[in-house]
Motif scaffolding. Sequence first.
Motif, PDB file in Angstrom:
ATOM      1  N   THR A   1       0.825  -1.211   0.000  1.00 33.81           N
ATOM      2  CA  THR A   1       0.000   0.000   0.000  1.00 33.81           C
ATOM      3  C   THR A   1       0.860   1.261   0.000  1.00 33.81           C
ATOM      4  OG1 THR A   1      -1.794  -1.139   1.131  1.00 33.81           O
ATOM      5  CG2 THR A   1      -1.788   1.251   1.265  1.00 33.81           C
ATOM      6  N   SER A   2       1.972   1.251   0.712  1.00 36.76           N
ATOM      7  CA  SER A   2       2.856   2.417   0.786  1.00 36.76           C
ATOM      8  C   SER A   2       3.459   2.779  -0.564  1.00 36.76           C
ATOM      9  CB  SER A   2       3.992   2.177   1.784  1.00 36.76           C
ATOM     10  OG  SER A   2       3.494   2.019   3.087  1.00 36.76           O
ATOM     11  N   PHE A   3       3.419   1.838  -1.503  1.00 33.97           N
ATOM     12  CA  PHE A   3       4.031   2.051  -2.806  1.00 33.97           C
ATOM     13  C   PHE A   3       2.999   2.061  -3.930  1.00 33.97           C
ATOM     14  CE2 PHE A   3       7.331   0.465  -0.046  1.00 33.97           C
ATOM     15  CZ  PHE A   3       8.376   1.323  -0.336  1.00 33.97           C
TER      16      PHE A   3
ATOM     17  N   LYS B   1      -8.350  -5.373  -5.392  1.00 39.15           N
ATOM     18  CA  LYS B   1      -8.884  -6.410  -4.508  1.00 39.15           C
ATOM     19  C   LYS B   1      -7.923  -6.679  -3.361  1.00 39.15           C
ATOM     20  CE  LYS B   1     -11.730  -8.813  -7.875  1.00 39.15           C
ATOM     21  NZ  LYS B   1     -11.979 -10.075  -8.583  1.00 39.15           N
ATOM     22  N   THR B   2      -6.638  -6.656  -3.673  1.00 37.08           N
ATOM     23  CA  THR B   2      -5.610  -6.833  -2.660  1.00 37.08           C
ATOM     24  C   THR B   2      -4.381  -6.007  -3.050  1.00 37.08           C
ATOM     25  OG1 THR B   2      -4.174  -8.392  -1.481  1.00 37.08           O
ATOM     26  CG2 THR B   2      -4.713  -8.929  -3.759  1.00 37.08           C
ATOM     27  N   THR B   3      -3.694  -5.512  -2.057  1.00 35.11           N
ATOM     28  CA  THR B   3      -2.459  -4.765  -2.296  1.00 35.11           C
ATOM     29  C   THR B   3      -1.239  -5.618  -1.950  1.00 35.11           C
ATOM     30  OG1 THR B   3      -2.737  -3.756  -0.125  1.00 35.11           O
ATOM     31  CG2 THR B   3      -3.488  -2.479  -2.031  1.00 35.11           C
ATOM     32  N   VAL B   4      -1.461  -6.895  -1.746  1.00 40.34           N
ATOM     33  CA  VAL B   4      -0.375  -7.822  -1.449  1.00 40.34           C
ATOM     34  C   VAL B   4       0.227  -8.303  -2.769  1.00 40.34           C
ATOM     35  CG1 VAL B   4       0.234 -10.052  -0.420  1.00 40.34           C
ATOM     36  CG2 VAL B   4      -1.388  -8.533   0.745  1.00 40.34           C
ATOM     37  N   ARG B   5       1.515  -8.172  -2.873  1.00 41.24           N
ATOM     38  CA  ARG B   5       2.262  -8.622  -4.042  1.00 41.24           C
ATOM     39  C   ARG B   5       3.547  -9.276  -3.546  1.00 41.24           C
ATOM     40  NH1 ARG B   5      -1.990  -7.092  -5.613  1.00 41.24           N
ATOM     41  NH2 ARG B   5      -2.495  -5.848  -7.451  1.00 41.24           N
TER      42      ARG B   5
ATOM     43  N   MET C   1       3.448   1.497  -8.607  1.00 41.79           N
ATOM     44  CA  MET C   1       4.284   0.833  -7.603  1.00 41.79           C
ATOM     45  C   MET C   1       5.773   0.882  -7.952  1.00 41.79           C
ATOM     46  SD  MET C   1       3.823  -3.048  -6.269  1.00 41.79           S
ATOM     47  CE  MET C   1       5.168  -3.977  -5.576  1.00 41.79           C
ATOM     48  N   VAL C   2       6.120   0.547  -9.181  1.00 37.89           N
ATOM     49  CA  VAL C   2       7.535   0.523  -9.558  1.00 37.89           C
ATOM     50  C   VAL C   2       8.106   1.941  -9.581  1.00 37.89           C
ATOM     51  CG1 VAL C   2       9.176  -0.087 -11.376  1.00 37.89           C
ATOM     52  CG2 VAL C   2       7.325  -1.661 -10.779  1.00 37.89           C
ATOM     53  N   ARG C   3       7.314   2.904 -10.019  1.00 38.52           N
ATOM     54  CA  ARG C   3       7.782   4.301 -10.015  1.00 38.52           C
ATOM     55  C   ARG C   3       8.011   4.803  -8.596  1.00 38.52           C
ATOM     56  NH1 ARG C   3       3.795   7.665 -13.569  1.00 38.52           N
ATOM     57  NH2 ARG C   3       5.150   9.323 -12.802  1.00 38.52           N
ATOM     58  N   ILE C   4       7.157   4.399  -7.662  1.00 38.21           N
ATOM     59  CA  ILE C   4       7.323   4.835  -6.266  1.00 38.21           C
ATOM     60  C   ILE C   4       8.493   4.105  -5.615  1.00 38.21           C
ATOM     61  CG2 ILE C   4       6.206   4.967  -3.996  1.00 38.21           C
ATOM     62  CD1 ILE C   4       3.507   5.224  -5.601  1.00 38.21           C
ATOM     63  N   ILE C   5       8.648   2.816  -5.909  1.00 41.48           N
ATOM     64  CA  ILE C   5       9.830   2.098  -5.417  1.00 41.48           C
ATOM     65  C   ILE C   5      11.092   2.770  -5.951  1.00 41.48           C
ATOM     66  CG2 ILE C   5      11.147  -0.053  -5.644  1.00 41.48           C
ATOM     67  CD1 ILE C   5       8.449  -1.563  -5.507  1.00 41.48           C
ATOM     68  N   SER C   6      11.098   3.103  -7.228  1.00 39.52           N
ATOM     69  CA  SER C   6      12.273   3.757  -7.835  1.00 39.52           C
ATOM     70  C   SER C   6      12.554   5.104  -7.183  1.00 39.52           C
ATOM     71  CB  SER C   6      12.059   3.941  -9.344  1.00 39.52           C
ATOM     72  OG  SER C   6      11.912   2.696  -9.973  1.00 39.52           O
ATOM     73  N   GLY C   7      11.516   5.904  -7.002  1.00 34.33           N
ATOM     74  CA  GLY C   7      11.689   7.201  -6.350  1.00 34.33           C
ATOM     75  C   GLY C   7      12.206   7.058  -4.928  1.00 34.33           C
ATOM     76  N   THR C   8      11.732   6.041  -4.227  1.00 38.14           N
ATOM     77  CA  THR C   8      12.192   5.793  -2.862  1.00 38.14           C
ATOM     78  C   THR C   8      13.653   5.374  -2.861  1.00 38.14           C
ATOM     79  OG1 THR C   8       9.949   5.156  -2.205  1.00 38.14           O
ATOM     80  CG2 THR C   8      11.748   4.473  -0.753  1.00 38.14           C
TER      81      THR C   8
ATOM     82  N   ILE D   1      13.155   0.964   4.902  1.00 34.53           N
ATOM     83  CA  ILE D   1      12.255   0.385   3.904  1.00 34.53           C
ATOM     84  C   ILE D   1      11.246  -0.561   4.544  1.00 34.53           C
ATOM     85  CG2 ILE D   1      12.096  -1.025   1.808  1.00 34.53           C
ATOM     86  CD1 ILE D   1      13.247   1.784   1.323  1.00 34.53           C
ATOM     87  N   ASP D   2      11.697  -1.427   5.454  1.00 36.27           N
ATOM     88  CA  ASP D   2      10.762  -2.350   6.113  1.00 36.27           C
ATOM     89  C   ASP D   2       9.664  -1.604   6.857  1.00 36.27           C
ATOM     90  OD1 ASP D   2      12.018  -4.645   5.184  1.00 36.27           O
ATOM     91  OD2 ASP D   2      13.262  -4.876   6.982  1.00 36.27           O
ATOM     92  N   SER D   3      10.022  -0.544   7.566  1.00 33.97           N
ATOM     93  CA  SER D   3       9.004   0.206   8.315  1.00 33.97           C
ATOM     94  C   SER D   3       8.077   0.974   7.375  1.00 33.97           C
ATOM     95  CB  SER D   3       9.643   1.138   9.344  1.00 33.97           C
ATOM     96  OG  SER D   3      10.445   2.107   8.714  1.00 33.97           O
ATOM     97  N   ILE D   4       8.583   1.396   6.217  1.00 36.01           N
ATOM     98  CA  ILE D   4       7.729   2.059   5.218  1.00 36.01           C
ATOM     99  C   ILE D   4       6.678   1.062   4.722  1.00 36.01           C
ATOM    100  CG2 ILE D   4       7.662   3.059   2.900  1.00 36.01           C
ATOM    101  CD1 ILE D   4      10.469   4.259   3.533  1.00 36.01           C
ATOM    102  N   ILE D   5       7.115  -0.150   4.412  1.00 39.26           N
ATOM    103  CA  ILE D   5       6.177  -1.185   3.960  1.00 39.26           C
ATOM    104  C   ILE D   5       5.154  -1.476   5.045  1.00 39.26           C
ATOM    105  CG2 ILE D   5       5.949  -3.628   3.340  1.00 39.26           C
ATOM    106  CD1 ILE D   5       8.720  -3.341   1.942  1.00 39.26           C
ATOM    107  N   GLU D   6       5.614  -1.679   6.267  1.00 41.78           N
ATOM    108  CA  GLU D   6       4.727  -2.016   7.386  1.00 41.78           C
ATOM    109  C   GLU D   6       3.733  -0.904   7.699  1.00 41.78           C
ATOM    110  OE1 GLU D   6       7.293  -3.114  10.622  1.00 41.78           O
ATOM    111  OE2 GLU D   6       8.165  -4.772   9.471  1.00 41.78           O
ATOM    112  N   SER D   7       4.095   0.339   7.431  1.00 40.11           N
ATOM    113  CA  SER D   7       3.212   1.468   7.754  1.00 40.11           C
ATOM    114  C   SER D   7       1.954   1.495   6.899  1.00 40.11           C
ATOM    115  CB  SER D   7       3.959   2.794   7.608  1.00 40.11           C
ATOM    116  OG  SER D   7       4.119   3.136   6.233  1.00 40.11           O
ATOM    117  N   ARG D   8       2.038   0.939   5.682  1.00 47.59           N
ATOM    118  CA  ARG D   8       0.923   0.977   4.721  1.00 47.59           C
ATOM    119  C   ARG D   8       0.438   2.414   4.496  1.00 47.59           C
ATOM    120  NH1 ARG D   8      -0.729  -3.890   7.787  1.00 47.59           N
ATOM    121  NH2 ARG D   8      -0.198  -5.644   6.457  1.00 47.59           N
ATOM    122  N   ASN D   9       1.395   3.342   4.498  1.00 44.07           N
ATOM    123  CA  ASN D   9       1.076   4.763   4.354  1.00 44.07           C
ATOM    124  C   ASN D   9       1.931   5.343   3.226  1.00 44.07           C
ATOM    125  OD1 ASN D   9       0.814   7.555   4.580  1.00 44.07           O
ATOM    126  ND2 ASN D   9       0.670   7.493   6.804  1.00 44.07           N
TER     127      ASN D   9
END
Length: 103
Positions: A7-9, A17-21, A50-57, A71-79
């Motif tokens: 979700t953060s990305f 339906k799901t943001t799990v990948r 998603m890939v553009r946001i991962i790249s920007g991050t 990065i782990d805390s960014i993923i866990e935040s879902r923000n």
Amino acid sequence: LGEHDFTSFASPHYTAKTTVRTLYECSVTFDKSSSVITIRVTGSGFLYNMVRIISGTLVEVGLHRIEADAIDSIIESRNRKNAGHTAPPQGLYLDTVFFDEVN
């Protein structure tokens, strides 16, 4: 890498339906002679931007604006606000699509 809620990305107003990948690969290489940074992302599927946001991050990590171990805390935040900027689309392309056989 691995299965996560990305979700953060994703674009903030994106619905799925799901943001799990699952990410199988995420690598960064730099060609000094051309000053080209290549970011390769392989996964089970991607959310909108998603890939553009991962790249920007990852660019933000390279510029020391975001700590790599955050990065782990960014993923866990879902923000979305916790991730880096959305990289521009220029230079982004789909290289290969893999399909699972369905019997």
